[in-house]
Design a protein around this motif. Structure first.
Motif, PDB file in Angstrom:
ATOM      1  N   ALA A   9       2.026  26.839 -31.198  1.00  0.00           N
ATOM      2  CA  ALA A   9       3.191  27.330 -31.164  1.00  0.00           C
ATOM      3  C   ALA A   9       2.900  28.201 -32.560  1.00  0.00           C
ATOM      4  O   ALA A   9       2.550  27.684 -33.821  1.00  0.00           O
ATOM      5  CB  ALA A   9       4.160  26.901 -30.845  1.00  0.00           C
ATOM      6  N   ALA A  10       3.977  29.037 -32.822  1.00  0.00           N
ATOM      7  CA  ALA A  10       3.449  29.707 -34.037  1.00  0.00           C
ATOM      8  C   ALA A  10       4.676  28.683 -35.456  1.00  0.00           C
ATOM      9  O   ALA A  10       5.103  28.189 -35.021  1.00  0.00           O
ATOM     10  CB  ALA A  10       4.113  31.145 -33.897  1.00  0.00           C
ATOM     11  N   VAL A  11       4.346  28.659 -36.443  1.00  0.00           N
ATOM     12  CA  VAL A  11       4.397  27.871 -37.556  1.00  0.00           C
ATOM     13  C   VAL A  11       4.295  28.853 -38.399  1.00  0.00           C
ATOM     14  O   VAL A  11       3.616  29.627 -39.388  1.00  0.00           O
ATOM     15  CB  VAL A  11       3.579  27.074 -38.278  1.00  0.00           C
ATOM     16  CG1 VAL A  11       4.219  26.251 -38.364  1.00  0.00           C
ATOM     17  CG2 VAL A  11       3.219  26.128 -36.205  1.00  0.00           C
ATOM     18  N   PRO A  12       5.941  28.874 -38.850  1.00  0.00           N
ATOM     19  CA  PRO A  12       6.086  29.349 -40.129  1.00  0.00           C
ATOM     20  C   PRO A  12       5.599  28.563 -41.374  1.00  0.00           C
ATOM     21  O   PRO A  12       5.399  27.757 -41.316  1.00  0.00           O
ATOM     22  CB  PRO A  12       7.533  29.564 -41.024  1.00  0.00           C
ATOM     23  CG  PRO A  12       7.903  28.400 -40.031  1.00  0.00           C
ATOM     24  CD  PRO A  12       6.840  29.038 -38.536  1.00  0.00           C
ATOM     25  N   GLN A  13       5.393  29.847 -42.241  1.00  0.00           N
ATOM     26  CA  GLN A  13       4.525  29.272 -43.511  1.00  0.00           C
ATOM     27  C   GLN A  13       5.639  28.529 -44.955  1.00  0.00           C
ATOM     28  O   GLN A  13       6.289  29.468 -45.100  1.00  0.00           O
ATOM     29  CB  GLN A  13       3.606  29.755 -44.887  1.00  0.00           C
ATOM     30  CG  GLN A  13       2.686  29.630 -43.486  1.00  0.00           C
ATOM     31  CD  GLN A  13       1.419  28.987 -42.646  1.00  0.00           C
ATOM     32  OE1 GLN A  13       1.454  27.709 -43.259  1.00  0.00           O
ATOM     33  NE2 GLN A  13       1.521  28.675 -41.922  1.00  0.00           N
ATOM     34  N   TYR A  14       5.805  27.707 -45.242  1.00  0.00           N
ATOM     35  CA  TYR A  14       6.818  27.203 -46.282  1.00  0.00           C
ATOM     36  C   TYR A  14       6.579  26.423 -47.767  1.00  0.00           C
ATOM     37  O   TYR A  14       5.270  25.722 -47.237  1.00  0.00           O
ATOM     38  CB  TYR A  14       7.811  26.076 -46.026  1.00  0.00           C
ATOM     39  CG  TYR A  14       8.519  26.509 -44.420  1.00  0.00           C
ATOM     40  CD1 TYR A  14       8.924  28.272 -44.378  1.00  0.00           C
ATOM     41  CD2 TYR A  14       9.166  25.794 -43.831  1.00  0.00           C
ATOM     42  CE1 TYR A  14       9.852  28.185 -43.163  1.00  0.00           C
ATOM     43  CE2 TYR A  14       9.311  26.612 -42.149  1.00  0.00           C
ATOM     44  CZ  TYR A  14      10.266  27.800 -42.092  1.00  0.00           C
ATOM     45  OH  TYR A  14      10.824  27.998 -41.324  1.00  0.00           O
ATOM     46  N   ARG A  15       6.618  26.721 -48.851  1.00  0.00           N
ATOM     47  CA  ARG A  15       5.888  26.644 -50.124  1.00  0.00           C
ATOM     48  C   ARG A  15       7.233  26.227 -51.063  1.00  0.00           C
ATOM     49  O   ARG A  15       8.178  27.343 -51.058  1.00  0.00           O
ATOM     50  CB  ARG A  15       4.790  27.292 -50.370  1.00  0.00           C
ATOM     51  CG  ARG A  15       3.852  28.387 -49.926  1.00  0.00           C
ATOM     52  CD  ARG A  15       2.497  28.615 -50.361  1.00  0.00           C
ATOM     53  NE  ARG A  15       1.836  29.357 -49.299  1.00  0.00           N
ATOM     54  CZ  ARG A  15       2.203  30.233 -48.639  1.00  0.00           C
ATOM     55  NH1 ARG A  15       3.411  30.631 -48.015  1.00  0.00           N
ATOM     56  NH2 ARG A  15       1.117  30.883 -47.927  1.00  0.00           N
ATOM     57  N   GLY A  16       7.127  25.221 -51.555  1.00  0.00           N
ATOM     58  CA  GLY A  16       8.274  24.965 -52.227  1.00  0.00           C
ATOM     59  C   GLY A  16       9.635  23.884 -51.893  1.00  0.00           C
ATOM     60  O   GLY A  16      11.070  23.719 -52.230  1.00  0.00           O
ATOM     61  N   PHE A  17       9.175  23.630 -50.888  1.00  0.00           N
ATOM     62  CA  PHE A  17       9.904  23.307 -49.747  1.00  0.00           C
ATOM     63  C   PHE A  17       9.721  21.882 -48.718  1.00  0.00           C
ATOM     64  O   PHE A  17       9.191  21.337 -48.123  1.00  0.00           O
ATOM     65  CB  PHE A  17      10.462  23.342 -48.883  1.00  0.00           C
ATOM     66  CG  PHE A  17      11.040  24.997 -49.097  1.00  0.00           C
ATOM     67  CD1 PHE A  17      12.998  24.954 -48.541  1.00  0.00           C
ATOM     68  CD2 PHE A  17      10.219  26.334 -49.108  1.00  0.00           C
ATOM     69  CE1 PHE A  17      13.400  26.709 -49.119  1.00  0.00           C
ATOM     70  CE2 PHE A  17      10.898  27.651 -48.721  1.00  0.00           C
ATOM     71  CZ  PHE A  17      12.475  27.366 -49.202  1.00  0.00           C
ATOM     72  N   PRO A  18      10.039  20.957 -50.203  1.00  0.00           N
ATOM     73  CA  PRO A  18       9.336  19.333 -49.773  1.00  0.00           C
ATOM     74  C   PRO A  18      10.296  18.353 -48.874  1.00  0.00           C
ATOM     75  O   PRO A  18      11.014  19.019 -48.856  1.00  0.00           O
ATOM     76  CB  PRO A  18      10.073  18.568 -50.828  1.00  0.00           C
ATOM     77  CG  PRO A  18      10.223  19.451 -52.132  1.00  0.00           C
ATOM     78  CD  PRO A  18      11.212  20.231 -51.815  1.00  0.00           C
ATOM     79  N   THR A  19       9.324  18.363 -47.647  1.00  0.00           N
ATOM     80  CA  THR A  19      10.101  17.616 -46.390  1.00  0.00           C
ATOM     81  C   THR A  19       9.396  16.648 -46.125  1.00  0.00           C
ATOM     82  O   THR A  19      10.369  15.552 -45.407  1.00  0.00           O
ATOM     83  CB  THR A  19       9.513  19.322 -45.224  1.00  0.00           C
ATOM     84  OG1 THR A  19       7.887  18.958 -45.579  1.00  0.00           O
ATOM     85  CG2 THR A  19      10.279  19.768 -45.374  1.00  0.00           C
TER      86      THR A  19
END
Length: 402
Positions: free
Chosen positions: A339-349
């Protein structure tokens, strides 16, 4: 931008429009988000940074104007700050969201320029909105303006201003309100139906909150015999119903507290609201510009700041650390299922998945997402149609979205 009832606000290409340049996609927070603030800034609260983004100060307060405080969803802080900017900072307008006059259960993007306009347009709108569609009005304004929106709206604006110098020069202040997700228009229509309002065109006004804290969901509509009727639900009852209709993007959002804004505002849920209690707001200064405006508004008598306490933020939103942890599991499943996945940077998860979730919650972050992917068909392209009320002269226009 137009409303697709089962999804939310969506972009539709105009007939004859030039090929997509990519500028919109680069600014879209649904595709990617990246924190670029200076993590070495000594003034930022390091204990909050990873979970809550940049934070300079956290206050509990409210609008000094009693009418604004009463009509606002919590303490009227966003409206009070906007009014200060208009009257004392010489700003030209406030770009934000209001109920549509012709379709009260729907929203429109407006530019308010006075106390009267701001007061008439207060209150949360738990329905699709896209204030970013009005950014050209800020660029064309005679002086800087205030922008108020959801966390994703403000994130999109911050990305856009990097590519549009004229917009950057005209953004005097960005304000985000805390957001747990936006229900689709279908959610509001189903809630109206559950309360006996079968014909949406009979609705004359609809407020989701306000007129007290936390306020009530209240609809006024015309009955079959032409008489005016009113139905009302508590905030807990209405939100409990509407949240089931949140769009998928809200389930995989990393920012519910306006981490990209100058100032973020929300409810101080660290304690229950007492019956009849006047509203209060949680105010988070995230940038030096935001802190400067917040204190100037307080000195000028627009905002009453009562308690400065950084712990108010995590105490008011105790579930968001678990939400950030669940996000890691959800994104993993999306990738595995194509599935489509957004790109997140700078968000520790991952650390929050590991630390904040018990074993059951960890498993649910995988299995629950897998069920939603399969049920919603998130791996395939969807045909999204505009609502007829939104399309003048061209009902049912559709777009293919992946």
């Amino acid at each position: 931008m137009a409303d697709a009832p089962n999804f939310g606000r969506r972009p539709f290409l105009r007939e004859g429009a030039a090929a997509e340049t990519g500028a919109a996609l680069r600014a879209c927070p649904g595709a990617s988000l990246e924190h670029t603030f200076d993590r070495g800034d000594a003034e930022l609260d390091r204990s909050l940074m990873d979970a809550w983004g940049p934070v300079l100060e956290v206050w509990e307060g409210y609008a000094a104007d009693r009418a604004i405080r009463h009509r606002g969803s919590s303490g009227g802080a966003a409206t009070a700050l906007a009014l200060y900017c208009l009257e004392r900072e010489g700003m030209s307008g406030v770009l934000h969201t209001a109920a549509r006059e012709d379709v009260p259960y729907s929203n429109q993007t407006v530019m308010s320029r006075s106390r009267e306009e701001l007061l008439a347009r207060t209150g949360s709108r738990y329905a699709p909105a896209s204030p970013g569609e009005g950014l050209h009005r800020i660029e064309e304004a005679s002086a800087p303006c205030v922008f108020i929106g959801k966390p994703c709206d403000v994130a999109g604006v911050q990305a856009t201003r990097k590519e549009r110098p004229q917009l950057d020069a005209k953004l005097g202040l960005t304000v985000a309100f805390f957001c747990a997700g936006t229900p689709s228009t279908r959610g509001t229509l189903e809630l109206l139906k559950s309360e006996g309002v079968e014909d949406p065109s009979s609705v004359r006004s609809l407020r989701y909150r306000g007129n007290g804290w936390p306020g009530r969901w209240t609809v006024e509509y015309e009955g079959a015999s032409g008489e005016m009727r009113t139905e009302s639900l508590s905030y807990e009852e209405s939100w409990g119903f509407l949240q089931r209709y949140r769009q998928w993007r809200c389930y995989i959002c990393p920012d519910h507290t306006g981490e990209f804004a100058d100032i973020a505002v929300g409810d101080p849920w660290y304690r229950p609201a007492e019956p009849g209690e006047p509203g209060r707001s949680l105010l988070v200064a995230r940038t030096r510009r935001g802190r400067e405006i917040l204190h100037a508004a307080a000195r000028a008598g627009y905002i009453q700041l009562e308690t400065k306490d950084a712990t108010l933020l995590p105490r008011s939103q105790p579930n968001l650390l678990e939400t950030r942890g669940s996000l890691w599991g959800r994104l993993v499943v999306l990738r595995l299922l194509g599935a489509a996945v957004p790109q997140y940077r700078g968000f520790p998860t991952f650390r929050y998945w590991e630390r904040e979730l018990n074993l059951t919650a960890k498993v649910k972050s995988f299995t629950g997402t897998a069920r939603r992917v399969l049920r919603k068909g998130l791996w395939k392209r969807a045909v999204v149609r505009e609502a007829k009320a939104e399309v003048e002269g061209n009902p049912g226009r559709a777009a293919n979205l992946s």
